[in-house]
Design a protein around this motif. Structure first.
Motif, short mmCIF file in Angstrom:
data_model
loop_
_atom_site.label_atom_id
_atom_site.label_comp_id
_atom_site.label_asym_id
_atom_site.label_seq_id
_atom_site.Cartn_x
_atom_site.Cartn_y
_atom_site.Cartn_z
N GLY A 122 0.81 -1.22 0.00
CA GLY A 122 0.00 0.00 0.00
C GLY A 122 0.84 1.27 0.00
N ILE A 123 2.01 1.25 0.66
CA ILE A 123 2.91 2.40 0.64
C ILE A 123 3.42 2.66 -0.77
CG2 ILE A 123 5.07 3.34 1.53
CD1 ILE A 123 2.88 3.24 3.61
N ALA A 124 3.80 1.59 -1.47
CA ALA A 124 4.26 1.76 -2.86
C ALA A 124 3.13 2.26 -3.75
CB ALA A 124 4.82 0.44 -3.38
N GLY A 125 1.91 1.74 -3.55
CA GLY A 125 0.77 2.23 -4.33
C GLY A 125 0.45 3.68 -4.05
N ALA A 126 0.58 4.11 -2.79
CA ALA A 126 0.35 5.51 -2.46
C ALA A 126 1.37 6.43 -3.13
CB ALA A 126 0.39 5.70 -0.95
N TYR A 127 2.60 5.95 -3.25
CA TYR A 127 3.62 6.74 -3.96
C TYR A 127 3.24 6.93 -5.43
CZ TYR A 127 7.73 7.25 -6.92
OH TYR A 127 8.59 7.64 -7.91
N LEU A 128 2.78 5.87 -6.09
CA LEU A 128 2.43 5.98 -7.50
C LEU A 128 1.28 6.96 -7.72
CD1 LEU A 128 2.64 2.23 -8.60
CD2 LEU A 128 4.28 4.07 -9.08
N LEU A 129 0.29 6.97 -6.83
CA LEU A 129 -0.84 7.88 -6.98
C LEU A 129 -0.43 9.32 -6.63
CD1 LEU A 129 -3.69 5.70 -5.45
CD2 LEU A 129 -3.38 6.30 -7.85
#
Length: 254
Positions: A153-160
């Protein structure tokens, strides 16, 4: 009669702020993997510790019942106490399946013995200390599944966030979330707090990205330059039926 000089209007320019430069695909993938590992290491700390929070035995018990209902296709029994912790029970089920797959023959028999003992219990009570010893065997893999999900989820938050504020701001925010002590501690426990926080954050960022796409103005066609047409009025297309001849203005009788 002197020609009247027509006022020049500068070409219309797009005033929208350009998107910040983004790294390439290879650098983006490397950044996501690095963020995932950076977030995973402190979250695995709770997996290695021996303490158990008060609510985790209940979640292990629910995850075991949830897994057994899935394996025997008793779909109604997957509903546990009306609590909105379906993702938590799925993570507990993944931990149980991984524990079975990674064990040897002796360990599988030991796991079956624990499950047989747990099946004789109707619900979890605080005074049943013997039950906690059997449930604690299944807690570490379930915690590991929770840590992996929240780190993703941290990596996904970075992409968004990168689509909203650029690479540097998104990277700084992701690093702060990855190393936040309170969030890291909750993300290593089998509970509803960490997945709820993770998916709420991803939903909020996705909603903001959708708003920016809707508010983006449509592309404006380039305006024709007026250089070279100074002093000349705009041309008027000929009227229909004139065969391309310009019609002269009607004469006014004196």
């Amino acid at each position: 009669m002197a020609e009247v000089e027509q006022p020049q209007h500068p070409p219309r320019q797009d005033t929208t702020a350009p998107n910040p430069p983004q790294p390439g695909a290879g650098r983006t993938a490397l950044t996501c993997v690095t963020l995932w590992l950076l977030a995973l290491l402190p979250r695995l700390h709770a997996v290695l510790l021996g303490f158990i929070t008060p609510d985790e035995p209940r979640w292990v018990f629910r995850a075991i019942r949830f897994t057994q209902a899935l394996e025997t296709r008793r779909w109604a029994d997957t509903f546990q106490i009306g609590h909105p912790g379906v993702i938590t029970m799925w993570l507990g089920a993944l931990g149980l399946w991984w524990q079975r797959a990674a064990q040897g023959t002796v360990a599988v028999q030991e796991t079956a013995r624990h499950l047989e003992w747990i099946d004789r219990v109707a619900w979890v009570t605080p005074d049943n200390s013997a039950l906690f010893e059997h449930l604690a065997v299944f807690l570490p893999p379930a915690r590991a599944a929770m840590a992996v999900l929240c780190s993703l989820g941290i990596a996904g938050a970075y992409l968004l966030a990168r689509r909203l504020w650029g690479h540097r701001i998104a990277l700084a925010g992701a690093v702060l979330m990855a190393l936040n002590p309170f969030l890291s501690a909750l993300s290593g426990l089998l509970h509803v707090d960490a997945p709820a926080t993770t998916f709420l954050l991803l939903s909020l960022l996705a909603w903001l990205v959708a708003l920016t796409l809707e508010m983006r103005p449509p592309s404006v066609p380039p305006v024709e330059s007026t250089e070279g047409r100074r002093g000349r009025p705009p041309s008027i297309p000929p009227a229909k039926g004139t065969g391309g001849r310009k019609s002269s203005p009607p004469s006014v009788p004196s």
